[in-house]
Design a protein around this motif. Structure first.
Motif, short mmCIF file in Angstrom:
data_model
loop_
_atom_site.label_atom_id
_atom_site.label_comp_id
_atom_site.label_asym_id
_atom_site.label_seq_id
_atom_site.Cartn_x
_atom_site.Cartn_y
_atom_site.Cartn_z
N UNK A 220 0.80 -1.23 0.00
CA UNK A 220 0.00 0.00 0.00
C UNK A 220 0.83 1.28 0.00
N UNK A 221 2.14 1.15 0.16
CA UNK A 221 2.98 2.35 0.22
C UNK A 221 2.89 3.06 1.55
N UNK A 222 2.39 2.37 2.60
CA UNK A 222 2.26 3.00 3.92
C UNK A 222 3.62 3.06 4.61
N UNK A 223 3.72 4.00 5.58
CA UNK A 223 4.93 4.10 6.39
C UNK A 223 4.85 3.10 7.53
N UNK A 224 6.00 2.85 8.16
CA UNK A 224 6.03 1.90 9.29
C UNK A 224 5.05 2.32 10.39
N UNK A 225 5.06 3.65 10.71
CA UNK A 225 4.19 4.14 11.78
C UNK A 225 2.72 3.92 11.45
N UNK A 226 2.37 4.05 10.15
CA UNK A 226 0.97 3.83 9.74
C UNK A 226 0.56 2.39 10.04
N UNK A 227 1.42 1.45 9.67
CA UNK A 227 1.08 0.03 9.84
C UNK A 227 1.00 -0.31 11.33
N UNK A 228 1.98 0.20 12.11
CA UNK A 228 2.00 -0.11 13.55
C UNK A 228 0.81 0.52 14.26
N UNK A 229 0.29 1.60 13.70
CA UNK A 229 -0.85 2.29 14.31
C UNK A 229 -2.17 1.54 14.10
N UNK A 230 -2.19 0.57 13.18
CA UNK A 230 -3.42 -0.20 12.94
C UNK A 230 -3.66 -1.16 14.09
N UNK A 231 -4.92 -1.41 14.40
CA UNK A 231 -5.23 -2.45 15.40
C UNK A 231 -4.86 -3.81 14.79
N UNK A 232 -4.60 -4.82 15.63
CA UNK A 232 -4.27 -6.14 15.09
C UNK A 232 -5.34 -6.66 14.12
N UNK A 233 -6.61 -6.32 14.37
CA UNK A 233 -7.70 -6.81 13.52
C UNK A 233 -7.62 -6.19 12.13
N UNK A 234 -7.42 -4.86 12.10
CA UNK A 234 -7.34 -4.19 10.80
C UNK A 234 -6.11 -4.67 10.03
N UNK A 235 -4.99 -4.83 10.78
CA UNK A 235 -3.77 -5.27 10.13
C UNK A 235 -3.99 -6.63 9.47
N UNK A 236 -4.65 -7.52 10.21
CA UNK A 236 -4.93 -8.86 9.70
C UNK A 236 -5.84 -8.80 8.48
N UNK A 237 -6.86 -7.93 8.56
CA UNK A 237 -7.81 -7.82 7.45
C UNK A 237 -7.09 -7.36 6.18
#
Ligand SMILES: [Zn+2]
Length: 244
Positions: A220-237
């Motif tokens: 998605x071109x996201x930054x590390x902080x963007x990905x870490x800021x996601x809840x585990x559920x959203x990250x998994x989805x």
């Protein structure tokens, strides 16, 4: 105390990679107990330190702890679970307390070991040398027949009495699990070191999190902080949407 965030976990992991277990414990405490100065945290008795680490572990990864052991009698691999509450001692050791033991003609006054003491031990030395060194640091005075003597002059049975009194005064410092083998019925005790337990969980979590950052950042071109800021559920989805 609150749970460590994803960013804090990664920071602790990165810092802890080059640290000794005693230093890792302090790194974790520093992030968790921001209201207590580092000098004070370092003076916590080992049991008090481990009580805080157990609470931090529960808040971060949940109340259930899973572990494995190997039966010393038959070699069977045992998987078991426990709750943090099951291994929490009733009272934390008093880091400012002075304790004393009287044995025959000997009298000894001492305090409980803390993180500063552990940090000063030689990691290459054997357990017995380190135990002696710890004693040297914690014994504040020793007498025989009323006269002051050096710690080195204390006989083995007095040292054993000090060690036992220290364990009673700071029960969380030595957690022993009572295990039973379902295969052969053998019963034994195994120590649970919360520092190494928590650290291996953080290590496994960090390896997984970095891989997820890599996959989602690439997709998605996201930054590390963007990905870490996601809840585990959203990250998994999102991971599932990328086909991972
Ligand atoms: Zn067995």
């Amino acid at each position: 105390m609150r749970a460590l965030s994803a960013t804090e976990l990664l920071t602790v992991w990165e810092r802890g990679l080059a640290q000794s277990p005693a230093q890792r414990a302090l790194t974790l405490l520093t992030v968790a107990c921001t209201e207590t100065p580092l000098e004070r945290l370092a003076q916590f008795s080992i049991g008090r330190r481990d009580m805080h680490l157990l609470e931090l572990r529960e808040r971060t990864f949940g109340p259930q702890l899973a572990s494995i052991a190997t039966c010393p009698a038959c070699g069977e691999r045992l998987e078991f679970g426990m709750k943090g509450a099951d291994i929490r001692a009733a009272s934390p050791g008093d880091p400012d307390g002075t304790f004393s033991v009287t044995h025959a003609e000997y009298g000894v006054q001492f305090r409980l070991p803390n993180s500063l003491d552990l940090a000063g031990l030689d990691p290459a030395a054997d357990g017995e040398t380190n135990r002696r060194h710890l004693l040297l640091l914690c014994v504040t005075a020793a007498q025989r027949g009323g006269g002051e003597i050096a710690v080195a002059e204390l006989p083995e049975e007095v040292i054993a009495a000090i060690t036992q009194r220290m364990a009673e005064a700071d029960p969380q410092a030595d957690v022993q699990l009572a295990l039973n083998c379902p295969q052969c019925g053998h019963a034994w005790q195994a120590p649970l070191d919360i520092v190494s337990y928590f650290w291996s969980e953080i290590h496994a979590w960090a390896s997984r999190a970095l891989r997820e950052v890599h996959l989602l950042a690439s997709a998605y071109g996201w930054r590390e902080a963007d990905v870490l800021g996601l809840s585990p559920y959203r990250r998994q989805a999102y991971l599932e949407m990328t086909g991972q």
